[in-house]
Motif scaffolding. Structure first.
Motif, PDB file in Angstrom:
ATOM      1  N   GLU A  17      -7.182  76.235  10.592  1.00  0.00           N
ATOM      2  CA  GLU A  17      -7.382  76.611   9.194  1.00  0.00           C
ATOM      3  C   GLU A  17      -7.133  78.102   8.989  1.00  0.00           C
ATOM      4  O   GLU A  17      -6.583  78.518   7.974  1.00  0.00           O
ATOM      5  CB  GLU A  17      -8.798  76.244   8.734  1.00  0.00           C
ATOM      6  CG  GLU A  17      -8.992  74.742   8.552  1.00  0.00           C
ATOM      7  CD  GLU A  17      -9.663  74.084   9.742  1.00  0.00           C
ATOM      8  OE1 GLU A  17      -9.458  74.538  10.889  1.00  0.00           O
ATOM      9  OE2 GLU A  17     -10.391  73.106   9.518  1.00  0.00           O
ATOM     10  N   LEU A  18      -7.534  78.910   9.963  1.00  0.00           N
ATOM     11  CA  LEU A  18      -7.286  80.353   9.882  1.00  0.00           C
ATOM     12  C   LEU A  18      -5.789  80.638   9.870  1.00  0.00           C
ATOM     13  O   LEU A  18      -5.307  81.474   9.099  1.00  0.00           O
ATOM     14  CB  LEU A  18      -7.954  81.083  11.046  1.00  0.00           C
ATOM     15  CG  LEU A  18      -7.765  82.604  11.070  1.00  0.00           C
ATOM     16  CD1 LEU A  18      -8.422  83.245   9.853  1.00  0.00           C
ATOM     17  CD2 LEU A  18      -8.328  83.188  12.351  1.00  0.00           C
ATOM     18  N   GLY A  21      -4.399  79.939   6.458  1.00  0.00           N
ATOM     19  CA  GLY A  21      -4.735  81.029   5.536  1.00  0.00           C
ATOM     20  C   GLY A  21      -3.881  82.262   5.775  1.00  0.00           C
ATOM     21  O   GLY A  21      -3.391  82.889   4.828  1.00  0.00           O
ATOM     22  N   ILE A  22      -3.661  82.601   7.042  1.00  0.00           N
ATOM     23  CA  ILE A  22      -2.831  83.762   7.371  1.00  0.00           C
ATOM     24  C   ILE A  22      -1.368  83.494   6.990  1.00  0.00           C
ATOM     25  O   ILE A  22      -0.673  84.380   6.477  1.00  0.00           O
ATOM     26  CB  ILE A  22      -2.976  84.129   8.860  1.00  0.00           C
ATOM     27  CG1 ILE A  22      -4.388  84.672   9.117  1.00  0.00           C
ATOM     28  CG2 ILE A  22      -1.924  85.136   9.291  1.00  0.00           C
ATOM     29  CD1 ILE A  22      -4.728  84.859  10.586  1.00  0.00           C
ATOM     30  N   SER A  64      -5.229  82.291  -0.200  1.00  0.00           N
ATOM     31  CA  SER A  64      -5.192  82.627   1.225  1.00  0.00           C
ATOM     32  C   SER A  64      -6.496  83.285   1.656  1.00  0.00           C
ATOM     33  O   SER A  64      -7.022  82.984   2.728  1.00  0.00           O
ATOM     34  CB  SER A  64      -3.997  83.517   1.551  1.00  0.00           C
ATOM     35  OG  SER A  64      -4.138  84.796   0.949  1.00  0.00           O
ATOM     36  N   LEU A  65      -7.026  84.167   0.826  1.00  0.00           N
ATOM     37  CA  LEU A  65      -8.296  84.817   1.180  1.00  0.00           C
ATOM     38  C   LEU A  65      -9.442  83.811   1.204  1.00  0.00           C
ATOM     39  O   LEU A  65     -10.308  83.866   2.101  1.00  0.00           O
ATOM     40  CB  LEU A  65      -8.591  85.970   0.219  1.00  0.00           C
ATOM     41  CG  LEU A  65      -7.609  87.144   0.294  1.00  0.00           C
ATOM     42  CD1 LEU A  65      -7.926  88.185  -0.766  1.00  0.00           C
ATOM     43  CD2 LEU A  65      -7.597  87.768   1.682  1.00  0.00           C
ATOM     44  N   ILE A  68      -9.063  81.845   4.433  1.00  0.00           N
ATOM     45  CA  ILE A  68      -9.462  82.645   5.601  1.00  0.00           C
ATOM     46  C   ILE A  68     -10.985  82.722   5.686  1.00  0.00           C
ATOM     47  O   ILE A  68     -11.563  82.552   6.770  1.00  0.00           O
ATOM     48  CB  ILE A  68      -8.813  84.041   5.548  1.00  0.00           C
ATOM     49  CG1 ILE A  68      -7.301  83.919   5.792  1.00  0.00           C
ATOM     50  CG2 ILE A  68      -9.457  84.984   6.554  1.00  0.00           C
ATOM     51  CD1 ILE A  68      -6.513  85.181   5.520  1.00  0.00           C
ATOM     52  N   ALA A  71     -12.257  79.444   6.910  1.00  0.00           N
ATOM     53  CA  ALA A  71     -11.984  79.282   8.339  1.00  0.00           C
ATOM     54  C   ALA A  71     -12.969  80.081   9.181  1.00  0.00           C
ATOM     55  O   ALA A  71     -13.427  79.615  10.229  1.00  0.00           O
ATOM     56  CB  ALA A  71     -10.548  79.708   8.654  1.00  0.00           C
ATOM     57  N   LEU A  72     -13.322  81.274   8.738  1.00  0.00           N
ATOM     58  CA  LEU A  72     -14.287  82.095   9.463  1.00  0.00           C
ATOM     59  C   LEU A  72     -15.685  81.473   9.441  1.00  0.00           C
ATOM     60  O   LEU A  72     -16.496  81.729  10.331  1.00  0.00           O
ATOM     61  CB  LEU A  72     -14.320  83.513   8.887  1.00  0.00           C
ATOM     62  CG  LEU A  72     -13.034  84.320   9.052  1.00  0.00           C
ATOM     63  CD1 LEU A  72     -13.127  85.644   8.307  1.00  0.00           C
ATOM     64  CD2 LEU A  72     -12.720  84.541  10.524  1.00  0.00           C
TER      65      LEU A  72
END
Length: 178
Positions: A17-18, A21-22, A64-65, A68, A71-72
């Motif tokens: 997932e990260l 997002g990246i 995207s943010l 991210i 994901a975190l």
């Protein structure tokens, strides 16, 4: 052992997932970079050819943010979905649609390339109605093309279909004026 003694498992970084997002953040950066390269005439007051790309870039940046951050915090996928194997055949059709659009937009024009991409991507997502998908793709592609070409004056890849329709439209406008 009581429920207060049990602790929730610690949150883990959700790497796939990260990466999504990246990747979306990188796409937003590419949109910003290419939008900055669009020549803008001083004749445009507020709405010019860069308004929609900047709106798109802003939406991509926000998404995207959010991805991210999710994901975190451990990701957005439920655990049972994480165990589902990737359908590589479907992924291949989606990728083929994107590559086909990239390769065919110059020789065939925006509309034909977009219809081919739309049909391939719909098939990748499980559609079994290619004629319906082609018709819907044609309507969407023509709306996008003429929205850019006629409303904004931005040529996004005229091909045979666009040239024929432009000739018909110009003839109709010429008859209406004359």
């Amino acid at each position: 052992m009581s429920t207060s003694d049990q602790q929730a498992p610690p949150r883990r970084l959700a790497m796939p997932e990260l990466l999504i997002g990246i990747g979306l953040l990188a796409c937003a950066a590419a949109v910003a970079w290419q939008t900055l390269a669009i020549p803008v005439s001083p004749l445009y007051s507020k709405v010019g050819p860069t308004v929609f790309p900047y709106l798109t870039m802003t939406g991509m940046l926000v998404l995207s943010l959010l991805l991210i951050v999710a994901a975190l915090r451990g990701g957005w996928q439920p655990e049972e979905e994480k165990e589902t194997p990737t359908d590589w055949k479907a992924m291949g059709f989606v990728a083929a649609g994107l590559v086909a659009n990239l390769l065919l937009i110059h020789p065939l024009g925006f509309t034909a390339a977009s219809v081919i991409m739309f049909v391939l991507i719909c098939y990748g997502f499980g559609s079994k109605h290619p004629l319906r998908d082609a018709l819907l793709g044609l309507i969407l592609a023509l709306a996008a093309y003429f929205g850019f070409a006629r409303a904004l004056g931005v040529n996004i890849g005229a091909g045979f279909i666009e040239n024929q329709l432009n000739s018909v439209i110009d003839a109709i406008i010429g008859m209406a004026r004359g």
